[in-house]
Design a protein around this motif. Structure first.
Motif, PDB file in Angstrom:
ATOM      1  N   VAL A 127     -17.440  -3.379  21.056  1.00 17.79           N
ATOM      2  CA  VAL A 127     -17.717  -4.410  20.050  1.00 17.79           C
ATOM      3  C   VAL A 127     -17.100  -4.010  18.714  1.00 17.79           C
ATOM      4  O   VAL A 127     -16.467  -4.833  18.037  1.00 17.79           O
ATOM      5  CB  VAL A 127     -19.233  -4.665  19.928  1.00 17.79           C
ATOM      6  N   ALA A 128     -17.244  -2.751  18.321  1.00 17.73           N
ATOM      7  CA  ALA A 128     -16.648  -2.283  17.063  1.00 17.73           C
ATOM      8  C   ALA A 128     -15.128  -2.425  17.108  1.00 17.73           C
ATOM      9  O   ALA A 128     -14.499  -2.838  16.124  1.00 17.73           O
ATOM     10  CB  ALA A 128     -17.051  -0.835  16.802  1.00 17.73           C
ATOM     11  N   HIS A 129     -14.520  -2.099  18.253  1.00 19.23           N
ATOM     12  CA  HIS A 129     -13.076  -2.228  18.415  1.00 19.23           C
ATOM     13  C   HIS A 129     -12.636  -3.689  18.268  1.00 19.23           C
ATOM     14  O   HIS A 129     -11.664  -3.987  17.563  1.00 19.23           O
ATOM     15  CB  HIS A 129     -12.665  -1.686  19.788  1.00 19.23           C
ATOM     16  N   PRO A 174     -10.713  -9.752  15.211  1.00 22.88           N
ATOM     17  CA  PRO A 174     -11.906 -10.423  14.670  1.00 22.88           C
ATOM     18  C   PRO A 174     -12.086 -11.853  15.178  1.00 22.88           C
ATOM     19  O   PRO A 174     -13.204 -12.361  15.181  1.00 22.88           O
ATOM     20  CB  PRO A 174     -11.703 -10.396  13.164  1.00 22.88           C
ATOM     21  N   GLU A 175     -11.022 -12.482  15.660  1.00 22.36           N
ATOM     22  CA  GLU A 175     -11.132 -13.854  16.149  1.00 22.36           C
ATOM     23  C   GLU A 175     -11.654 -13.909  17.592  1.00 22.36           C
ATOM     24  O   GLU A 175     -12.043 -14.972  18.072  1.00 22.36           O
ATOM     25  CB  GLU A 175      -9.781 -14.568  16.065  1.00 22.36           C
ATOM     26  N   ALA A 176     -11.662 -12.777  18.272  1.00 23.57           N
ATOM     27  CA  ALA A 176     -12.075 -12.731  19.674  1.00 23.57           C
ATOM     28  C   ALA A 176     -13.585 -12.923  19.804  1.00 23.57           C
ATOM     29  O   ALA A 176     -14.360 -12.480  18.958  1.00 23.57           O
ATOM     30  CB  ALA A 176     -11.683 -11.398  20.302  1.00 23.57           C
ATOM     31  N   GLU A 177     -13.959 -13.584  20.881  1.00 26.99           N
ATOM     32  CA  GLU A 177     -15.383 -13.783  21.163  1.00 26.99           C
ATOM     33  C   GLU A 177     -15.966 -12.470  21.695  1.00 26.99           C
ATOM     34  O   GLU A 177     -15.364 -11.816  22.538  1.00 26.99           O
ATOM     35  CB  GLU A 177     -15.556 -14.888  22.194  1.00 26.99           C
ATOM     36  N   ASP A 188     -21.885  -9.317  30.404  1.00 26.05           N
ATOM     37  CA  ASP A 188     -20.493  -9.658  30.713  1.00 26.05           C
ATOM     38  C   ASP A 188     -19.589  -8.437  30.575  1.00 26.05           C
ATOM     39  O   ASP A 188     -18.664  -8.230  31.368  1.00 26.05           O
ATOM     40  CB  ASP A 188     -19.998 -10.787  29.815  1.00 26.05           C
ATOM     41  N   PHE A 189     -19.840  -7.619  29.552  1.00 23.89           N
ATOM     42  CA  PHE A 189     -19.053  -6.407  29.346  1.00 23.89           C
ATOM     43  C   PHE A 189     -19.205  -5.462  30.541  1.00 23.89           C
ATOM     44  O   PHE A 189     -18.210  -4.941  31.054  1.00 23.89           O
ATOM     45  CB  PHE A 189     -19.496  -5.699  28.065  1.00 23.89           C
ATOM     46  N   GLU A 190     -20.436  -5.256  30.989  1.00 27.14           N
ATOM     47  CA  GLU A 190     -20.658  -4.367  32.125  1.00 27.14           C
ATOM     48  C   GLU A 190     -19.999  -4.922  33.390  1.00 27.14           C
ATOM     49  O   GLU A 190     -19.464  -4.173  34.197  1.00 27.14           O
ATOM     50  CB  GLU A 190     -22.157  -4.150  32.357  1.00 27.14           C
ATOM     51  N   ARG A 191     -20.013  -6.230  33.558  1.00 29.81           N
ATOM     52  CA  ARG A 191     -19.348  -6.852  34.709  1.00 29.81           C
ATOM     53  C   ARG A 191     -17.847  -6.607  34.633  1.00 29.81           C
ATOM     54  O   ARG A 191     -17.199  -6.272  35.634  1.00 29.81           O
ATOM     55  CB  ARG A 191     -19.645  -8.359  34.732  1.00 29.81           C
ATOM     56  N   MET A 192     -17.254  -6.781  33.433  1.00 28.41           N
ATOM     57  CA  MET A 192     -15.814  -6.529  33.254  1.00 28.41           C
ATOM     58  C   MET A 192     -15.480  -5.078  33.589  1.00 28.41           C
ATOM     59  O   MET A 192     -14.482  -4.804  34.256  1.00 28.41           O
ATOM     60  CB  MET A 192     -15.384  -6.826  31.813  1.00 28.41           C
TER      61      MET A 192
END
Length: 68
Positions: A31-33, A39-42, A48-52
């Motif tokens: 998230v920090a990255h 900054p425009e990215a959702e 969802d992150f863990e699934r990715m």
């Protein structure tokens, strides 16, 4: 009775170490990255992150330790 500042610092250090060791802090780093570099990215939910991450590890098992 409140814990001493030294005890709080030790507990905080142990918590940080365990989160890094288990890679639980990966979502926070991601998230920090995103906020810094895109900054425009959702921002994906933690789920969802863990699934990715899991999908990526399934595609390329060399990316992380895997027993099976």
């Amino acid at each position: 009775m409140r814990p001493s500042p030294l005890l709080r610092r030790v507990i905080s250090g142990v918590r940080w170490y365990v989160r890094e060791l288990t890679d639980e802090s990966a979502y926070d780093r991601y998230v920090a990255h995103l906020r810094k570099n895109r900054p425009e990215a959702e921002i994906p939910s933690r789920r969802d992150f863990e699934r990715m991450r899991t999908d990526q590890q399934e595609r390329d098992p060399r990316q992380s330790f895997r027993c099976c």
